[in-house]
Design a protein around this motif. Structure first.
Motif, PDB file in Angstrom:
ATOM      1  N   LEU A 122       0.786  -1.235   0.000  1.00  0.00           N
ATOM      2  CA  LEU A 122       0.000   0.000   0.000  1.00  0.00           C
ATOM      3  C   LEU A 122       0.823   1.292   0.000  1.00  0.00           C
ATOM      4  O   LEU A 122       0.477   2.232  -0.715  1.00  0.00           O
ATOM      5  CB  LEU A 122      -0.986   0.007   1.168  1.00  0.00           C
ATOM      6  N   PRO A 123       1.909   1.417   0.742  1.00  0.00           N
ATOM      7  CA  PRO A 123       2.633   2.692   0.738  1.00  0.00           C
ATOM      8  C   PRO A 123       3.499   2.939  -0.503  1.00  0.00           C
ATOM      9  O   PRO A 123       4.031   4.041  -0.661  1.00  0.00           O
ATOM     10  CB  PRO A 123       3.522   2.628   1.981  1.00  0.00           C
ATOM     11  N   TRP A 124       3.642   1.965  -1.382  1.00  0.00           N
ATOM     12  CA  TRP A 124       4.513   2.142  -2.554  1.00  0.00           C
ATOM     13  C   TRP A 124       4.014   3.282  -3.438  1.00  0.00           C
ATOM     14  O   TRP A 124       2.887   3.282  -3.912  1.00  0.00           O
ATOM     15  CB  TRP A 124       4.560   0.873  -3.395  1.00  0.00           C
ATOM     16  N   GLY A 125       4.854   4.261  -3.687  1.00  0.00           N
ATOM     17  CA  GLY A 125       4.573   5.331  -4.637  1.00  0.00           C
ATOM     18  C   GLY A 125       3.477   6.296  -4.232  1.00  0.00           C
ATOM     19  O   GLY A 125       2.943   7.001  -5.079  1.00  0.00           O
ATOM     20  N   VAL A 126       3.140   6.371  -2.962  1.00  0.00           N
ATOM     21  CA  VAL A 126       2.074   7.262  -2.522  1.00  0.00           C
ATOM     22  C   VAL A 126       2.632   8.679  -2.358  1.00  0.00           C
ATOM     23  O   VAL A 126       3.655   8.883  -1.736  1.00  0.00           O
ATOM     24  CB  VAL A 126       1.462   6.774  -1.187  1.00  0.00           C
ATOM     25  N   ARG A 127       1.925   9.609  -2.975  1.00  0.00           N
ATOM     26  CA  ARG A 127       2.234  11.029  -2.790  1.00  0.00           C
ATOM     27  C   ARG A 127       1.037  11.664  -2.095  1.00  0.00           C
ATOM     28  O   ARG A 127      -0.100  11.487  -2.515  1.00  0.00           O
ATOM     29  CB  ARG A 127       2.483  11.719  -4.119  1.00  0.00           C
ATOM     30  N   THR A 128       1.310  12.413  -1.033  1.00  0.00           N
ATOM     31  CA  THR A 128       0.224  13.062  -0.312  1.00  0.00           C
ATOM     32  C   THR A 128      -0.165  14.364  -1.009  1.00  0.00           C
ATOM     33  O   THR A 128       0.571  14.887  -1.852  1.00  0.00           O
ATOM     34  CB  THR A 128       0.643  13.375   1.135  1.00  0.00           C
ATOM     35  N   GLN A 129      -1.329  14.877  -0.639  1.00  0.00           N
ATOM     36  CA  GLN A 129      -1.780  16.147  -1.202  1.00  0.00           C
ATOM     37  C   GLN A 129      -0.844  17.275  -0.801  1.00  0.00           C
ATOM     38  O   GLN A 129      -0.625  18.211  -1.568  1.00  0.00           O
ATOM     39  CB  GLN A 129      -3.210  16.451  -0.743  1.00  0.00           C
ATOM     40  N   GLN A 130      -0.281  17.175   0.381  1.00  0.00           N
ATOM     41  CA  GLN A 130       0.656  18.201   0.846  1.00  0.00           C
ATOM     42  C   GLN A 130       1.921  18.193  -0.016  1.00  0.00           C
ATOM     43  O   GLN A 130       2.426  19.244  -0.382  1.00  0.00           O
ATOM     44  CB  GLN A 130       1.010  17.956   2.313  1.00  0.00           C
ATOM     45  N   GLU A 131       2.431  17.020  -0.360  1.00  0.00           N
ATOM     46  CA  GLU A 131       3.615  16.926  -1.220  1.00  0.00           C
ATOM     47  C   GLU A 131       3.324  17.443  -2.624  1.00  0.00           C
ATOM     48  O   GLU A 131       4.201  17.967  -3.290  1.00  0.00           O
ATOM     49  CB  GLU A 131       4.094  15.478  -1.320  1.00  0.00           C
ATOM     50  N   ASP A 132       2.076  17.299  -3.062  1.00  0.00           N
ATOM     51  CA  ASP A 132       1.676  17.724  -4.401  1.00  0.00           C
ATOM     52  C   ASP A 132       1.253  19.192  -4.431  1.00  0.00           C
ATOM     53  O   ASP A 132       0.914  19.722  -5.484  1.00  0.00           O
ATOM     54  CB  ASP A 132       0.530  16.837  -4.886  1.00  0.00           C
ATOM     55  N   ASP A 133       1.250  19.865  -3.277  1.00  0.00           N
ATOM     56  CA  ASP A 133       0.868  21.282  -3.129  1.00  0.00           C
ATOM     57  C   ASP A 133      -0.543  21.558  -3.630  1.00  0.00           C
ATOM     58  O   ASP A 133      -0.823  22.608  -4.202  1.00  0.00           O
ATOM     59  CB  ASP A 133       1.868  22.202  -3.843  1.00  0.00           C
ATOM     60  N   HIS A 134      -1.434  20.603  -3.469  1.00  0.00           N
ATOM     61  CA  HIS A 134      -2.831  20.814  -3.837  1.00  0.00           C
ATOM     62  C   HIS A 134      -3.707  20.025  -2.883  1.00  0.00           C
ATOM     63  O   HIS A 134      -3.948  18.837  -3.081  1.00  0.00           O
ATOM     64  CB  HIS A 134      -3.103  20.358  -5.277  1.00  0.00           C
ATOM     65  N   VAL A 135      -4.192  20.705  -1.832  1.00  0.00           N
ATOM     66  CA  VAL A 135      -5.051  20.061  -0.840  1.00  0.00           C
ATOM     67  C   VAL A 135      -6.502  20.381  -1.188  1.00  0.00           C
ATOM     68  O   VAL A 135      -6.895  21.545  -1.243  1.00  0.00           O
ATOM     69  CB  VAL A 135      -4.717  20.546   0.587  1.00  0.00           C
ATOM     70  N   ALA A 136      -7.285  19.346  -1.471  1.00  0.00           N
ATOM     71  CA  ALA A 136      -8.696  19.534  -1.790  1.00  0.00           C
ATOM     72  C   ALA A 136      -9.447  19.974  -0.538  1.00  0.00           C
ATOM     73  O   ALA A 136      -9.170  19.487   0.555  1.00  0.00           O
ATOM     74  CB  ALA A 136      -9.286  18.239  -2.330  1.00  0.00           C
ATOM     75  N   PRO A 137     -10.374  20.909  -0.693  1.00  0.00           N
ATOM     76  CA  PRO A 137     -11.144  21.363   0.471  1.00  0.00           C
ATOM     77  C   PRO A 137     -11.904  20.210   1.124  1.00  0.00           C
ATOM     78  O   PRO A 137     -12.495  19.369   0.445  1.00  0.00           O
ATOM     79  CB  PRO A 137     -12.128  22.375  -0.132  1.00  0.00           C
ATOM     80  N   GLY A 138     -11.858  20.159   2.446  1.00  0.00           N
ATOM     81  CA  GLY A 138     -12.561  19.133   3.201  1.00  0.00           C
ATOM     82  C   GLY A 138     -11.789  17.844   3.390  1.00  0.00           C
ATOM     83  O   GLY A 138     -12.328  16.881   3.911  1.00  0.00           O
ATOM     84  N   THR A 139     -10.534  17.794   2.924  1.00  0.00           N
ATOM     85  CA  THR A 139      -9.710  16.593   3.117  1.00  0.00           C
ATOM     86  C   THR A 139      -8.484  16.941   3.935  1.00  0.00           C
ATOM     87  O   THR A 139      -8.100  18.103   4.041  1.00  0.00           O
ATOM     88  CB  THR A 139      -9.258  15.998   1.774  1.00  0.00           C
ATOM     89  N   VAL A 140      -7.863  15.926   4.488  1.00  0.00           N
ATOM     90  CA  VAL A 140      -6.645  16.148   5.253  1.00  0.00           C
ATOM     91  C   VAL A 140      -5.448  16.230   4.304  1.00  0.00           C
ATOM     92  O   VAL A 140      -5.488  15.708   3.185  1.00  0.00           O
ATOM     93  CB  VAL A 140      -6.422  15.027   6.291  1.00  0.00           C
ATOM     94  N   GLU A 141      -4.392  16.873   4.752  1.00  0.00           N
ATOM     95  CA  GLU A 141      -3.209  17.052   3.909  1.00  0.00           C
ATOM     96  C   GLU A 141      -2.512  15.737   3.597  1.00  0.00           C
ATOM     97  O   GLU A 141      -1.834  15.609   2.589  1.00  0.00           O
ATOM     98  CB  GLU A 141      -2.225  18.006   4.588  1.00  0.00           C
ATOM     99  N   SER A 142      -2.683  14.747   4.467  1.00  0.00           N
ATOM    100  CA  SER A 142      -1.986  13.479   4.276  1.00  0.00           C
ATOM    101  C   SER A 142      -2.740  12.505   3.373  1.00  0.00           C
ATOM    102  O   SER A 142      -2.272  11.389   3.150  1.00  0.00           O
ATOM    103  CB  SER A 142      -1.738  12.818   5.630  1.00  0.00           C
ATOM    104  N   ALA A 143      -3.880  12.913   2.832  1.00  0.00           N
ATOM    105  CA  ALA A 143      -4.632  12.038   1.929  1.00  0.00           C
ATOM    106  C   ALA A 143      -3.850  11.830   0.636  1.00  0.00           C
ATOM    107  O   ALA A 143      -3.232  12.755   0.122  1.00  0.00           O
ATOM    108  CB  ALA A 143      -5.990  12.648   1.630  1.00  0.00           C
ATOM    109  N   PRO A 144      -3.854  10.615   0.091  1.00  0.00           N
ATOM    110  CA  PRO A 144      -3.095  10.361  -1.132  1.00  0.00           C
ATOM    111  C   PRO A 144      -3.715  11.054  -2.343  1.00  0.00           C
ATOM    112  O   PRO A 144      -4.936  11.202  -2.424  1.00  0.00           O
ATOM    113  CB  PRO A 144      -3.139   8.848  -1.289  1.00  0.00           C
ATOM    114  N   VAL A 145      -2.849  11.456  -3.276  1.00  0.00           N
ATOM    115  CA  VAL A 145      -3.326  12.093  -4.499  1.00  0.00           C
ATOM    116  C   VAL A 145      -3.905  11.045  -5.443  1.00  0.00           C
ATOM    117  O   VAL A 145      -5.017  11.165  -5.919  1.00  0.00           O
ATOM    118  CB  VAL A 145      -2.173  12.868  -5.191  1.00  0.00           C
ATOM    119  N   ASN A 146      -3.152  10.008  -5.727  1.00  0.00           N
ATOM    120  CA  ASN A 146      -3.594   8.944  -6.607  1.00  0.00           C
ATOM    121  C   ASN A 146      -3.163   7.608  -5.990  1.00  0.00           C
ATOM    122  O   ASN A 146      -2.042   7.176  -6.196  1.00  0.00           O
ATOM    123  CB  ASN A 146      -2.990   9.111  -8.005  1.00  0.00           C
ATOM    124  N   PRO A 147      -4.061   6.952  -5.240  1.00  0.00           N
ATOM    125  CA  PRO A 147      -3.647   5.733  -4.541  1.00  0.00           C
ATOM    126  C   PRO A 147      -3.365   4.543  -5.459  1.00  0.00           C
ATOM    127  O   PRO A 147      -2.660   3.631  -5.060  1.00  0.00           O
ATOM    128  CB  PRO A 147      -4.816   5.433  -3.610  1.00  0.00           C
TER     129      PRO A 147
END
Length: 86
Positions: free
Chosen positions: A22-47
């Motif tokens: 599961l953790p292979w290649g995961v980029r968080t929204q914070q790392e991608d500099d785009h946090v969707a409203p209503g989600t946490v910064e640590s949510a994956p961009v594309n799981p």
């Protein structure tokens, strides 16, 4: 090994491998500099969960094949190991 025993061993191995994949290649929204409203910064961009489930199935198949081979050909006698420790 019985059919039910094989299914149980495969299922347990599949979930253990899934949690390692599961953790292979995961980029968080914070790392991608785009946090969707209503989600946490640590949510994956594309799981990419389907790719990870396919990788999990392939890896588990290989590991289960090795395990089944050792059991069926008596390379490692698991029953004597279990009985000795009981």
């Amino acid at each position: 090994m019985s059919l039910i025993g094989g299914i149980v061993v495969f299922s347990i191995t599949w979930f253990v491998v899934l949690f390692t994949v599961l953790p292979w290649g995961v980029r968080t929204q914070q790392e991608d500099d785009h946090v969707a409203p209503g989600t946490v910064e640590s949510a994956p961009v594309n799981p990419a969960i389907w790719k990870k489930m396919l990788a999990t199935t392939i890896i588990t198949g290989i590991l289960f094949g090795i395990f089944l081979w050792t059991v069926e050909y008596g390379i490692i006698d698991y029953r004597s190991i279990v009985n000795r420790n009981a």
